[in-house]
Design an enzyme around this catalytic site. Structure first.
Site, PDB file in Angstrom:
ATOM      1  N   GLU A  15      52.090  82.899   6.910  1.00  0.00           N
ATOM      2  CA  GLU A  15      53.299  83.298   6.181  1.00  0.00           C
ATOM      3  C   GLU A  15      53.165  84.662   5.509  1.00  0.00           C
ATOM      4  O   GLU A  15      53.450  84.820   4.320  1.00  0.00           O
ATOM      5  CB  GLU A  15      53.682  82.202   5.178  1.00  0.00           C
ATOM      6  CG  GLU A  15      54.039  80.906   5.881  1.00  0.00           C
ATOM      7  CD  GLU A  15      54.399  79.764   4.942  1.00  0.00           C
ATOM      8  OE1 GLU A  15      54.800  80.039   3.804  1.00  0.00           O
ATOM      9  OE2 GLU A  15      54.272  78.599   5.369  1.00  0.00           O
ATOM     10  N   PRO A  43      50.039  86.893  -3.884  1.00  0.00           N
ATOM     11  CA  PRO A  43      50.473  86.129  -5.058  1.00  0.00           C
ATOM     12  C   PRO A  43      51.289  84.885  -4.726  1.00  0.00           C
ATOM     13  O   PRO A  43      51.349  83.955  -5.528  1.00  0.00           O
ATOM     14  CB  PRO A  43      51.352  87.135  -5.824  1.00  0.00           C
ATOM     15  CG  PRO A  43      51.773  88.146  -4.810  1.00  0.00           C
ATOM     16  CD  PRO A  43      50.664  88.216  -3.814  1.00  0.00           C
ATOM     17  N   HIS A  57      57.648  64.580   5.335  1.00  0.00           N
ATOM     18  CA  HIS A  57      56.291  64.209   4.935  1.00  0.00           C
ATOM     19  C   HIS A  57      55.537  65.450   4.475  1.00  0.00           C
ATOM     20  O   HIS A  57      55.018  66.201   5.304  1.00  0.00           O
ATOM     21  CB  HIS A  57      55.521  63.589   6.114  1.00  0.00           C
ATOM     22  CG  HIS A  57      56.053  62.264   6.559  1.00  0.00           C
ATOM     23  ND1 HIS A  57      55.843  61.780   7.838  1.00  0.00           N
ATOM     24  CD2 HIS A  57      56.761  61.314   5.907  1.00  0.00           C
ATOM     25  CE1 HIS A  57      56.407  60.576   7.949  1.00  0.00           C
ATOM     26  NE2 HIS A  57      56.977  60.278   6.792  1.00  0.00           N
ATOM     27  N   HIS A  91      55.654  72.285   9.204  1.00  0.00           N
ATOM     28  CA  HIS A  91      55.528  73.485   8.365  1.00  0.00           C
ATOM     29  C   HIS A  91      54.051  73.636   8.000  1.00  0.00           C
ATOM     30  O   HIS A  91      53.296  72.673   8.032  1.00  0.00           O
ATOM     31  CB  HIS A  91      56.415  73.379   7.131  1.00  0.00           C
ATOM     32  CG  HIS A  91      57.841  73.723   7.438  1.00  0.00           C
ATOM     33  ND1 HIS A  91      58.583  74.584   6.680  1.00  0.00           N
ATOM     34  CD2 HIS A  91      58.636  73.338   8.470  1.00  0.00           C
ATOM     35  CE1 HIS A  91      59.782  74.711   7.221  1.00  0.00           C
ATOM     36  NE2 HIS A  91      59.854  73.960   8.301  1.00  0.00           N
ATOM     37  N   GLU A  92      53.682  74.888   7.685  1.00  0.00           N
ATOM     38  CA  GLU A  92      52.259  75.227   7.528  1.00  0.00           C
ATOM     39  C   GLU A  92      51.486  74.627   8.717  1.00  0.00           C
ATOM     40  O   GLU A  92      50.494  73.902   8.564  1.00  0.00           O
ATOM     41  CB  GLU A  92      51.677  74.719   6.196  1.00  0.00           C
ATOM     42  CG  GLU A  92      52.334  75.321   4.981  1.00  0.00           C
ATOM     43  CD  GLU A  92      53.706  74.704   4.683  1.00  0.00           C
ATOM     44  OE1 GLU A  92      53.829  73.481   4.819  1.00  0.00           O
ATOM     45  OE2 GLU A  92      54.647  75.430   4.354  1.00  0.00           O
ATOM     46  N   GLU A 107      62.674  80.513   2.915  1.00  0.00           N
ATOM     47  CA  GLU A 107      62.310  80.073   1.565  1.00  0.00           C
ATOM     48  C   GLU A 107      61.792  81.222   0.697  1.00  0.00           C
ATOM     49  O   GLU A 107      62.003  81.238  -0.512  1.00  0.00           O
ATOM     50  CB  GLU A 107      61.265  78.961   1.628  1.00  0.00           C
ATOM     51  CG  GLU A 107      59.957  79.386   2.285  1.00  0.00           C
ATOM     52  CD  GLU A 107      58.950  78.247   2.443  1.00  0.00           C
ATOM     53  OE1 GLU A 107      59.328  77.086   2.302  1.00  0.00           O
ATOM     54  OE2 GLU A 107      57.777  78.552   2.714  1.00  0.00           O
TER      55      GLU A 107
HETATM   56  C1  NOJ Z   1      56.791  74.382   2.329  1.00  0.00           C
HETATM   57  C2  NOJ Z   1      57.822  74.291   3.380  1.00  0.00           C
HETATM   58  O1  NOJ Z   1      57.827  75.439   4.183  1.00  0.00           O
HETATM   59  C3  NOJ Z   1      59.156  74.100   2.709  1.00  0.00           C
HETATM   60  O2  NOJ Z   1      60.196  74.140   3.674  1.00  0.00           O
HETATM   61  C4  NOJ Z   1      59.144  72.805   1.957  1.00  0.00           C
HETATM   62  O3  NOJ Z   1      60.354  72.675   1.247  1.00  0.00           O
HETATM   63  C5  NOJ Z   1      57.989  72.750   0.972  1.00  0.00           C
HETATM   64  N1  NOJ Z   1      56.757  73.128   1.589  1.00  0.00           N
HETATM   65  C6  NOJ Z   1      57.827  71.364   0.405  1.00  0.00           C
HETATM   66  O4  NOJ Z   1      57.294  70.508   1.368  1.00  0.00           O
HETATM   67 CA    CA Z   2      56.065  77.256   4.171  1.00  0.00          CA
END
Ligand code: NOJ
Ligand code: CA
Length: 710
Positions: free
Chosen positions: A177, A197, A419, A488-489, A513
């Site tokens: 990211e 940061p 999840h 995600h991640e 985000e």
């Molecule tokens: C990071 C994710 O990219 C995001 O979409 C999600 O809302 C938060 N983690 C919480 O799981």
């Molecule tokens: Ca993320």
């Protein structure tokens, strides 16, 4: 799954046709001879290769080799003991995707090597020459007395032939990211990106880049380096030698182990891939990565349909509501708040969910995602002891999972599970079956997973072999419950969606985000015109477009650096079989631009990149499956520009109802992002039309087929 496969395997010896021996170099060319790989052994018996595109060398002589634990390096004193070639051609169908039919056509060369001295270890190298690039992988055959290998590192070199312009993110072992950087190879400095940061996890040990990494040569040829079929191996970063202009594979490691990976024999490495294109847009339409993966092992994927979705998500990132029953962290600083500072603004309540379900049903959205529905969020970011915390079956007291699913079904909408593992994969692993059984019970077929934070146990990294195997286990287990994964991640996409079409989408980039809380204010306008030619080559992106309120009143230091027309264009430009409309339902109220999101397709018969330059602009046209409707999206960076579209791709015998969503002469991503002009326009296959894009702007067009053929 509707699928047909026309596999014509011409297992013929092509010696003299596309492969020939020349000065002890064995060469294999792509079917139309555009790309050629040369293989040979150096004077020391070390494997080496080069790559030609037309007459131009794009990779100069580059070495290959491995370092093992408790063994000598596997690199030198080889002799060639076997060599075989074949031509392969098939057409396969994507169950969902950017296009229905995919041509997979290549010439393959397989080299068998053996050390000249004891222990006479063997190594196979598989080369495939495609018209849109090349791939090669290593095979470690079963060898007497050895049942596994422990790899300390892989040394695959890519010797560049110039100081190319490069779009890169640092070779972070934990997260992708990062903002993309644009520089010459000689100026790549990943270590300068170490302290970030806004990232809860980051590990950048070398001056290396993550893949896909895209380059433009002085003659206009574009190159993109990546990998395909990442299976039971570590992710590959590319170490950069800024003087020799050379990239070398640097596998992601583990601080718990003294090696990079361990595999039982026989074993194969992922494919090392190089997409080669005369113009930038051809990188996007290249299907090389998927072609280098195995056919689907999931017989029936009909339980998953591409869809648009909304969800209880953006409101948490805006700080309007919280995941937890009580807010535990400040989303700007990630600092843990004192309990006294918090107030109860829980987003995932039954009542709020019903509001989103109503909105989805009224506007034709297929799914509703709800984050923060389960217990564990009070011990999330900022806590190190996250093992055993998240519970994937127990809802908070104000969330009635049975009732929201009942209500959603009644309204013709499907709930999307969430999840967040908080990067404690063992906790998730222990609950996988129970979690998916719960989903099955409620008829839920997709889940967004998340891995925010440093991996527990400490010493493992998101992109190392241990996690690669975790992500795969999740995919396989989910498939057996008819569950699709949007991670995600994640680990980067390497085309495995061909083999596991329940791998529907993933993050793995700096998504929407960041616009809500990044300390630098938000993604710069050039971000997505770079992403389309870099990250997007790894597969579908859950970017979550569709923001309509760009100034973010609850976040005075942040804003979305695009115009509204660009947010619409993203549904076409950024591909995913699931596309969110991320904004709050109230921000769509009374907005005629919502019609575009209602109309736009999510599953495509074909996709065309009409124009584009990395980091500047790109225009994509996609034809929707089943309907034959077309959608066009164009986006630009911080520069306003004009883009001319030739609509000759339309069916000349059909008439279309065309609607244009464009920037106005007043639009600007910074001062006037929400200004939009919407009009019906006359467009047919003979039309050529110029569109004006504002700074940070875009345009979107829906072309809905009129009922009768003319
Ligand atoms: C990071 C994710 O990219 C995001 O979409 C999600 O809302 C938060 N983690 C919480 O799981
Ligand atoms: Ca993320």
């Amino acid at each position: 799954m509707k699928k047909y496969c026309l596999a014509i395997v011409l297992a013929l010896l092509l010696l003299g046709i596309s492969c020939q021996k020349k000065d002890a170099t064995i060469i294999v060319s792509s079917p139309n001879q555009t790309n050629t790989i040369g293989f040979g052994l150096t004077a020391e018996g070390q494997p080496s290769y080069w790559v030609l595109h037309g007459e131009d060398k794009v990779i100069d002589t580059s070495l290959m080799g491995f370092e093992f634990k408790n063994q000598d390096p596997l690199a030198k004193n080889f002799k060639i003991v076997s060599q075989s070639e074949r031509a392969f051609e098939e057409t396969w169908e994507m169950p969902w995707g950017e296009q229905r039919e995919v041509e997979n056509k290549y010439n393959e060369l397989v080299i068998g090597l053996e050390e000249t001295e004891d222990p006479k270890r063997r190594l196979n190298i598989y080369f495939r020459a495609y018209d849109d690039g090349i791939g090669f992988r290593y095979g470690f055959p079963s060898q007497q007395g050895v049942d596994s290998i422990t790899i300390m590192d892989e040394h695959t070199e890519f010797q560049l032939t110039g100081d190319h312009m490069t779009w890169w993110i640092p070779g972070d072992w934990d997260i992708y990211e990062h903002l993309y950087n644009t520089s010459k190879v000689s100026e790549i400095d990943a270590l300068a990106k170490r302290d970030h940061p806004d990232l809860a996890q980051t590990t950048i040990p070398e001056n290396a880049v993550n893949t896909p990494v895209t380059m433009r040569m002085d003659n206009g040829t574009h190159l993109s380096f990546h990998e395909a079929d990442l299976t039971n191996y570590s992710g590959m970063t590319l170490k950069v030698d800024t003087e020799k202009l050379k990239l070398t594979s640097e596998l992601v490691g583990s601080a718990r182990q003294d090696h990079k990976l361990k595999v039982a024999l026989p074993a194969k490495s992922p494919w090392r891939t190089l997409q080669i294109a005369d113009k930038a847009g051809d990188l996007i339409t290249s299907r090389l990565i998927e072609n280098l993966n195995e056919p689907s092992v999931i017989d029936d994927i009909s339980w998953f349909s591409p869809m648009k979705y909304v969800g209880i998500w953006w409101e948490m990132h805006l700080g309007v509501s919280t995941w937890d029953l009580e807010a535990t962290q400040d989303m700007n600083t990630f600092a843990t708040l004192d309990r006294e500072q918090t107030s109860t603004k829980h987003g995932a309540t039954t009542e709020n969910t019903k509001k989103y379900i109503d909105f989805a049903a009224a506007n034709g959205f297929g799914g509703v995602l709800v984050e923060g529905w389960n217990t564990g969020w009070d011990h999330w970011i900022g806590f190190e002891d996250r093992e055993g915390v998240f519970d994937f079956v127990t809802p908070y007291a104000d969330y009635d999972i049975a009732e929201v699913n009942r209500y959603a079904k009644e309204k013709g909408v499907e709930m999307i599970m969430h999840h967040e593992t908080s990067a404690a994969p063992r906790t998730y692993d222990q609950q996988l079956h129970a979690a998916y059984e719960l989903m099955q019970k409620h008829g839920m077929h997709s889940v967004k997973t998340g891995y925010v934070g440093k991996i527990i146990p400490s010493g493992e990294y998101h992109h190392g072999q241990w996690m690669v195997n975790h992500y795969r286990k999740v995919l396989e287990t989910a498939a057996s419950y008819q569950v699709a994964i949007n991670a995600h991640e994640p680990i980067k996409g390497t085309g495995l969606r061909r083999t596991y079409p329940n791998a529907i989408s993933r993050e793995g980039l700096r998504g929407q985000e960041f616009n809500a809380w990044a300390s630098d204010g938000g993604n710069p306008p050039e971000h997505l015109p770079i992403v389309a030619f870099t990250r997007m080559l790894a597969g579908p992106i859950d970017f979550t477009p569709g923001a309509f309120e760009m100034t973010l009143p609850s976040k005075p230091n942040n804003q979305i650096n695009t115009t509204l027309a660009q947010q619409l264009a993203l549904y076409v430009v950024i591909y995913s079989p699931i596309q969110m409309a991320c904004d709050l339902p109230e921000n769509y109220q009374g907005q005629s631009a919502l019609q575009f999101i209602r109309d736009v397709g999510v599953d495509w018969e074909q996709s065309l990149v009409l124009n584009g330059e990395v980091g500047d602009f790109v225009t994509i046209a996609r034809e929707e499956r089943e309907t034959g409707n077309w959608f066009v999206g164009g986006i630009t960076d911080e520069n306003a520009r004009e883009i001319t579209v030739d609509f000759s791709f339309l069916d000349p015998n059909r008439a279309y109802e065309a609607r244009l969503y464009a920037d106005t002469s007043e639009s600007h991503y910074r001062d006037n992002p929400m200004d939009i002009h919407i009009e019906s326009v006359e467009i047919d296959a003979n039309t050529q039309k110029t569109f004006k894009l504002a700074a940070g702007g875009g345009f979107a067009i829906s072309l809905i087929l009129k009922g009768a053929a003319e």
